[in-house]
Scaffold this motif. Structure first.
Motif, PDB file in Angstrom:
ATOM      1  N   LEU A   1     -31.013 -29.539 -26.780  1.00  0.00           N
ATOM      2  CA  LEU A   1     -30.270 -28.897 -25.701  1.00  0.00           C
ATOM      3  C   LEU A   1     -31.176 -27.847 -25.071  1.00  0.00           C
ATOM      4  O   LEU A   1     -31.657 -26.937 -25.745  1.00  0.00           O
ATOM      5  CB  LEU A   1     -28.994 -28.237 -26.216  1.00  0.00           C
ATOM      6  CG  LEU A   1     -28.161 -27.505 -25.162  1.00  0.00           C
ATOM      7  CD1 LEU A   1     -27.662 -28.475 -24.101  1.00  0.00           C
ATOM      8  CD2 LEU A   1     -26.995 -26.785 -25.805  1.00  0.00           C
ATOM      9  N   VAL A   2     -31.400 -27.992 -23.790  1.00  0.00           N
ATOM     10  CA  VAL A   2     -32.248 -27.051 -23.065  1.00  0.00           C
ATOM     11  C   VAL A   2     -31.345 -26.209 -22.167  1.00  0.00           C
ATOM     12  O   VAL A   2     -30.440 -26.722 -21.536  1.00  0.00           O
ATOM     13  CB  VAL A   2     -33.290 -27.811 -22.214  1.00  0.00           C
ATOM     14  CG1 VAL A   2     -34.137 -26.839 -21.414  1.00  0.00           C
ATOM     15  CG2 VAL A   2     -34.151 -28.680 -23.097  1.00  0.00           C
ATOM     16  N   GLY A   3     -31.581 -24.917 -22.139  1.00  0.00           N
ATOM     17  CA  GLY A   3     -30.843 -24.067 -21.217  1.00  0.00           C
ATOM     18  C   GLY A   3     -29.695 -23.298 -21.834  1.00  0.00           C
ATOM     19  O   GLY A   3     -28.947 -22.641 -21.131  1.00  0.00           O
ATOM     20  N   SER A   4     -29.532 -23.356 -23.155  1.00  0.00           N
ATOM     21  CA  SER A   4     -28.450 -22.631 -23.803  1.00  0.00           C
ATOM     22  C   SER A   4     -28.858 -22.306 -25.235  1.00  0.00           C
ATOM     23  O   SER A   4     -29.653 -23.018 -25.834  1.00  0.00           O
ATOM     24  CB  SER A   4     -27.176 -23.490 -23.803  1.00  0.00           C
ATOM     25  OG  SER A   4     -26.119 -22.794 -24.408  1.00  0.00           O
ATOM     26  N   SER A   5     -28.274 -21.243 -25.750  1.00  0.00           N
ATOM     27  CA  SER A   5     -28.496 -20.891 -27.148  1.00  0.00           C
ATOM     28  C   SER A   5     -27.149 -20.519 -27.751  1.00  0.00           C
ATOM     29  O   SER A   5     -26.266 -20.035 -27.055  1.00  0.00           O
ATOM     30  CB  SER A   5     -29.475 -19.722 -27.279  1.00  0.00           C
ATOM     31  OG  SER A   5     -28.951 -18.589 -26.623  1.00  0.00           O
ATOM     32  N   ALA A   6     -27.005 -20.779 -29.049  1.00  0.00           N
ATOM     33  CA  ALA A   6     -25.740 -20.474 -29.727  1.00  0.00           C
ATOM     34  C   ALA A   6     -26.035 -20.057 -31.163  1.00  0.00           C
ATOM     35  O   ALA A   6     -26.868 -20.664 -31.837  1.00  0.00           O
ATOM     36  CB  ALA A   6     -24.826 -21.690 -29.712  1.00  0.00           C
ATOM     37  N   PHE A   7     -25.328 -19.004 -31.613  1.00  0.00           N
ATOM     38  CA  PHE A   7     -25.497 -18.501 -32.970  1.00  0.00           C
ATOM     39  C   PHE A   7     -24.131 -18.210 -33.575  1.00  0.00           C
ATOM     40  O   PHE A   7     -23.216 -17.754 -32.880  1.00  0.00           O
ATOM     41  CB  PHE A   7     -26.337 -17.218 -32.977  1.00  0.00           C
ATOM     42  CG  PHE A   7     -27.746 -17.436 -32.513  1.00  0.00           C
ATOM     43  CD1 PHE A   7     -28.711 -17.856 -33.412  1.00  0.00           C
ATOM     44  CD2 PHE A   7     -28.104 -17.240 -31.191  1.00  0.00           C
ATOM     45  CE1 PHE A   7     -30.017 -18.071 -32.998  1.00  0.00           C
ATOM     46  CE2 PHE A   7     -29.401 -17.456 -30.760  1.00  0.00           C
ATOM     47  CZ  PHE A   7     -30.367 -17.882 -31.669  1.00  0.00           C
ATOM     48  N   LEU A   8     -24.023 -18.449 -34.872  1.00  0.00           N
ATOM     49  CA  LEU A   8     -22.815 -18.114 -35.617  1.00  0.00           C
ATOM     50  C   LEU A   8     -23.171 -16.974 -36.557  1.00  0.00           C
ATOM     51  O   LEU A   8     -24.088 -17.092 -37.378  1.00  0.00           O
ATOM     52  CB  LEU A   8     -22.300 -19.310 -36.416  1.00  0.00           C
ATOM     53  CG  LEU A   8     -21.099 -19.037 -37.315  1.00  0.00           C
ATOM     54  CD1 LEU A   8     -19.879 -18.635 -36.484  1.00  0.00           C
ATOM     55  CD2 LEU A   8     -20.782 -20.251 -38.176  1.00  0.00           C
TER      56      LEU A   8
ATOM     57  N   GLN B   1     -22.550 -17.681 -27.610  1.00  0.00           N
ATOM     58  CA  GLN B   1     -23.294 -18.674 -26.841  1.00  0.00           C
ATOM     59  C   GLN B   1     -23.733 -18.038 -25.528  1.00  0.00           C
ATOM     60  O   GLN B   1     -22.977 -17.239 -24.942  1.00  0.00           O
ATOM     61  CB  GLN B   1     -22.423 -19.889 -26.562  1.00  0.00           C
ATOM     62  CG  GLN B   1     -23.169 -21.029 -25.903  1.00  0.00           C
ATOM     63  CD  GLN B   1     -22.295 -22.277 -25.788  1.00  0.00           C
ATOM     64  OE1 GLN B   1     -21.084 -22.222 -25.958  1.00  0.00           O
ATOM     65  NE2 GLN B   1     -22.923 -23.394 -25.508  1.00  0.00           N
ATOM     66  N   ALA B   2     -24.936 -18.407 -25.076  1.00  0.00           N
ATOM     67  CA  ALA B   2     -25.438 -17.838 -23.822  1.00  0.00           C
ATOM     68  C   ALA B   2     -26.361 -18.828 -23.135  1.00  0.00           C
ATOM     69  O   ALA B   2     -27.085 -19.578 -23.796  1.00  0.00           O
ATOM     70  CB  ALA B   2     -26.195 -16.546 -24.092  1.00  0.00           C
ATOM     71  N   PRO B   3     -26.349 -18.820 -21.805  1.00  0.00           N
ATOM     72  CA  PRO B   3     -27.312 -19.647 -21.069  1.00  0.00           C
ATOM     73  C   PRO B   3     -28.693 -19.003 -21.134  1.00  0.00           C
ATOM     74  O   PRO B   3     -28.815 -17.805 -21.381  1.00  0.00           O
ATOM     75  CB  PRO B   3     -26.772 -19.626 -19.638  1.00  0.00           C
ATOM     76  CG  PRO B   3     -26.057 -18.315 -19.543  1.00  0.00           C
ATOM     77  CD  PRO B   3     -25.476 -18.074 -20.914  1.00  0.00           C
ATOM     78  N   VAL B   4     -29.711 -19.806 -20.925  1.00  0.00           N
ATOM     79  CA  VAL B   4     -31.066 -19.269 -20.866  1.00  0.00           C
ATOM     80  C   VAL B   4     -31.348 -18.966 -19.396  1.00  0.00           C
ATOM     81  O   VAL B   4     -31.641 -19.858 -18.611  1.00  0.00           O
ATOM     82  CB  VAL B   4     -32.098 -20.270 -21.449  1.00  0.00           C
ATOM     83  CG1 VAL B   4     -33.503 -19.724 -21.316  1.00  0.00           C
ATOM     84  CG2 VAL B   4     -31.765 -20.578 -22.897  1.00  0.00           C
ATOM     85  N   VAL B   5     -31.150 -17.693 -19.040  1.00  0.00           N
ATOM     86  CA  VAL B   5     -31.361 -17.218 -17.671  1.00  0.00           C
ATOM     87  C   VAL B   5     -32.061 -15.866 -17.746  1.00  0.00           C
ATOM     88  O   VAL B   5     -32.252 -15.323 -18.831  1.00  0.00           O
ATOM     89  CB  VAL B   5     -30.019 -17.076 -16.897  1.00  0.00           C
ATOM     90  CG1 VAL B   5     -29.357 -18.427 -16.688  1.00  0.00           C
ATOM     91  CG2 VAL B   5     -29.080 -16.123 -17.585  1.00  0.00           C
ATOM     92  N   ALA B   6     -32.382 -15.326 -16.604  1.00  0.00           N
ATOM     93  CA  ALA B   6     -32.964 -13.984 -16.574  1.00  0.00           C
ATOM     94  C   ALA B   6     -31.984 -13.005 -17.228  1.00  0.00           C
ATOM     95  O   ALA B   6     -30.777 -13.140 -17.057  1.00  0.00           O
ATOM     96  CB  ALA B   6     -33.242 -13.567 -15.133  1.00  0.00           C
ATOM     97  N   PRO B   7     -32.472 -12.043 -17.997  1.00  0.00           N
ATOM     98  CA  PRO B   7     -31.594 -11.152 -18.765  1.00  0.00           C
ATOM     99  C   PRO B   7     -30.508 -10.463 -17.953  1.00  0.00           C
ATOM    100  O   PRO B   7     -29.402 -10.278 -18.430  1.00  0.00           O
ATOM    101  CB  PRO B   7     -32.553 -10.120 -19.359  1.00  0.00           C
ATOM    102  CG  PRO B   7     -33.879 -10.778 -19.380  1.00  0.00           C
ATOM    103  CD  PRO B   7     -33.889 -11.728 -18.220  1.00  0.00           C
TER     104      PRO B   7
END
Length: 155
Positions: free
Chosen positions: A93-100, A111-117
C-alpha cells in the motif's frame, strides 16, 4: 625617417608602457573565485537578521496522545504510560500508514495519508476495553480534534 636610436627608444617606451599597464591592471583581476564573493555586512539598525520559520507538526504518536488525553479528561478514565506499537500498514500500500498502539486497557488505531506534514489529518479509532468506550475521530496537523462517532463508557 626613423633612426635606429629613435626606433630603439620607441620600442623600449612601448614595452615599459605595456608592463606598466599589466602591473596596474592585475589587482583588478581576482586571484581565485573566493575573491569574487561579496563580504556580508553585519546587521544594522535598518537591517535585521533573517530568521527561518520553524514548523511543528503532529506525529502519529502525538495524535494518539492528544486523543487519549481528550477522552481520559472527558470521561474520567485513567491512562498508562508505556505503549506497544504494531505497524498495521497493508503490504504494497503506497500513500498511507497505519499503526496500532496498545497500553493497558487502551487500543488506538492511527491511520494517516502520506502527504506534506501541514496537510496531515490522522484518523483514529480508540477503544477502552474496561469501560466499553469506542471513539472515532480525527486529529489534524496542528492538533485540533474532530469527533466523528462515540459510544460513551458504560457505568
Amino acid at each position: 625617417m626613423l633612426t635606429k636610436k629613435s626606433l630603439l627608444k620607441n620600442t623600449i617606451t612601448a614595452l615599459l608602457a605595456s608592463i606598466l599597464l599589466v602591473a596596474c591592471a592585475s589587482p583588478l583581476q581576482p586571484d581565485s573565485p573566493a575573491d569574487t564573493e561579496p563580504t556580508p555586512l553585519p546587521p544594522t539598525e535598518t537591517q535585521s537578521p533573517v530568521i527561518e520559520p520553524t514548523f511543528s507538526f503532529v506525529t502519529h504518536e502525538a495524535a494518539r496522545d492528544i486523543a487519549v488525553a481528550y477522552l481520559a479528561d472527558k470521561y474520567g478514565l485513567e491512562t498508562t504510560g508505556d505503549w506497544m506499537v504494531q505497524d498495521e500498514t497493508p503490504q504494497n500500500l503506497v500513500g498511507s500508514s497505519a499503526f496500532l498502539y496498545t497500553s493497558g486497557e487502551w487500543a488506538v488505531f492511527v491511520q494517516a495519508p502520506v502527504v506534506a506534514p501541514e496537510y496531515l489529518i490522522y484518523t483514529l479509532k480508540i477503544d477502552h476495553t474496561a469501560s466499553s468506550l469506542h471513539w472515532e475521530g480525527e486529529v489534524d496537523a496542528d492538533g485540533t480534534i474532530t469527533e466523528i462517532m462515540v459510544t460513551p463508557p458504560t457505568q
